[in-house]
Scaffold this active site. Structure first.
Site, PDB file in Angstrom:
ATOM      1  CE  LYS A 134      -9.131 -17.646  -4.532  1.00  0.00           C
ATOM      2  NZ  LYS A 134      -9.611 -16.378  -5.116  1.00  0.00           N
TER       3      LYS A 134
ATOM      4  NE  ARG B  39      -4.180  -9.454 -11.201  1.00  0.00           N
ATOM      5  CZ  ARG B  39      -5.138  -8.641 -10.771  1.00  0.00           C
ATOM      6  NH1 ARG B  39      -4.886  -7.350 -10.583  1.00  0.00           N
ATOM      7  NH2 ARG B  39      -6.344  -9.114 -10.514  1.00  0.00           N
TER       8      ARG B  39
END
Length: 473
Positions: free
Chosen positions: A246, A320
């Site tokens: 990130k 996920r």
């Protein structure tokens, strides 16, 4: 906060009174002074008259939000003084939203100051709610609402804790403490268990961290339960993005990536405290997504517990992967499930789509989705339904594996993430499953309503509200 129900005929020794104002013309004694101070009967407006020991607070509608925001605004104002006790006269309008009054007071009082070297003197406020006559209905609402608000604050505390002090082992310890407190069952599984049961999607996400990943399973099982419910939470105690690192400013607040798991733990605590007649299982994947020589990589092919293969194209789409294995675990280990809910700060796309304050709700059962949205709004949380569609389903197709962990388009990212999870819901459970993307409301870097800066405990009130609604229907 200590909250008491007090009969009007009894002596009340509160130091200050909170007065709710919907129309300024309804005020008798202090109207002229309030007009001089330019007080408006609007949400989040408040005036303290120290000499007369009154706090006037405005509200615009007879709704959960307006009443909860009003009482929280008044409590925050009193916290700036040395007053230790307050009272509220319970009018018919306030009695109609008594739950909001109680929860707003407890949630509004909350402050997270654990890391302040110099802490302000903490005055524990006592709130007397003055009624004509006590009733079992009001007593029950008071008891239940205090438990629910306390559960929300538990989730807030966990989420707000810095990642250096809250990693998978700590999350597992917190689960054990919660289980001990309310006398429910707790199982903790480590990485050897993940390997043995082919949960390599979850295992891969956490393997570069020095902290071992933990699969947490809490079980609340009362006698003669009406339904069997499974709550699954994403517990990313910190998310660096992995090798798909990130940007530095996006890493700030990533301690909040455990919000789904914290919501599940706190909800199980509240359910047990409320003694709700449901068998409830809480499953949390506690993982830290870090970088290192052992990190999983873009282009890796991972195999989930149900045997499906996943092409990794972005290691920052890790939540996920964790949820995929946790959902499979839940369905393999728990039979005859009535409802499966999962909670995750899953996508920035959901925040872009519906804003910071709203949960995106997805699934295959339109009626169930509508019911969960209704329960959320009734409980005081914003939520809206996001629909799956056949064209977005094509965007997560992989040419070299069964499915890809990110879509080939930048649009509809919240929905494609939900559709990814749908691949790990077994056919018999498709209509029983709802996915809650809480990326927006779980952690907000400013005060909003009765929520202070930071964690909000998103999902706790919605879930308990849904279960309570099941009892009424």
């Amino acid at each position: 906060m200590k909250i008491n129900l007090v009969k009007k005929s009894e002596k009340v020794s509160s130091e200050i009174e909170i007065i709710f104002v919907k129309e300024i013309d309804s005020i008798d004694n202090d109207k002229e002074l309030l007009e001089i101070l330019d007080f408006k009967a609007k949400d989040e407006t408040c005036v303290l008259l120290a000499e007369s020991k009154k706090v006037y607070v405005g509200y615009e509608e007879n709704s959960y939000d307006c009443i909860a925001i009003a009482v929280a605004t008044a409590i925050k104002k009193i916290q700036t003084t040395k007053f230790k006790s307050a009272k509220i006269e319970l009018t018919p309008e306030l009695e109609e939203h008594f739950k909001a009054l109680v929860e707003g007071a407890v949630l509004g009082e909350y402050k997270f100051t654990d890391y302040k070297s110099e802490k302000d003197e903490k005055i524990k406020l006592e709130l007397d709610i003055v009624v004509e006559e006590k009733s079992s209905k009001l007593e029950t609402i008071l008891k239940d609402s205090k438990i629910i608000a306390k559960a929300v604050n538990k989730a807030r505390n966990m989420v707000n804790t810095a990642p250096a002090d809250f990693y998978p082992e700590i999350m597992a310890s917190m689960a054990e403490e919660i289980a001990k407190d309310v006398e429910i069952k707790c199982e903790i599984h480590g990485e050897k268990y993940l390997e043995k049961h082919n949960m390599m999607a979850m295992h891969s996400v956490g393997r570069a961290s020095i902290h071992e990943s933990k699969l947490i399973h809490l079980t609340y099982k009362p006698k003669n339960p009406k339904f069997k419910i499974v709550l699954v939470g994403k517990g990313l105690t910190y998310d660096s993005g992995g090798l798909s690192l990130k940007p530095s400013d996006f890493m700030v607040t990533m301690k909040a990536d455990k919000s789904g798991g914290c919501a599940v733990l706190s909800t199980l605590w509240a359910i047990a405290k409320l003694e709700l007649p449901f068998e409830v299982h809480g499953i949390v994947g506690a993982v830290e997504n870090m970088i290192g020589g052992n990190a999983y990589k873009p282009d890796d092919i991972l195999t989930a517990r149900n045997g499906k293969t996943i092409e990794v194209r972005n290691t920052d789409a890790e939540g996920r992967l964790v949820l995929a294995d946790c959902l499979c675990y839940a369905q393999d280990e728990i039979k005859d499930i009535d409802y499966i809910f999962d909670y995750a700060t899953l996508t920035g796309a959901c925040v872009v789509g519906v804003g910071e304050y709203t949960t995106g709700i997805m699934g295959n059962n339109e009626v169930l989705k509508r019911n969960t949205v209704a329960s959320a709004l009734k409980a005081g949380e914003y939520a809206t339904s996001l629909d799956f569609n056949r064209y977005l389903k094509k965007t997560i197709k992989s040419e070299i594996a069964d499915i890809c962990n990110v879509a080939n388009t930048r649009y509809g990212g919240a929905i494609t993430a939900g559709m990814f999870l749908d691949n790990f819901i077994y056919d018999e459970n498709k209509s029983k499953w709802v996915h809650f993307d809480i990326a927006g409301p779980a952690y907000v870097e400013k005060n909003w309503g009765y929520n202070s800066i930071g964690a909000s405990g998103a999902g706790v009130r919605t879930t308990i509200g849904f279960l309570q609604d099941l009892l009424e229907n």
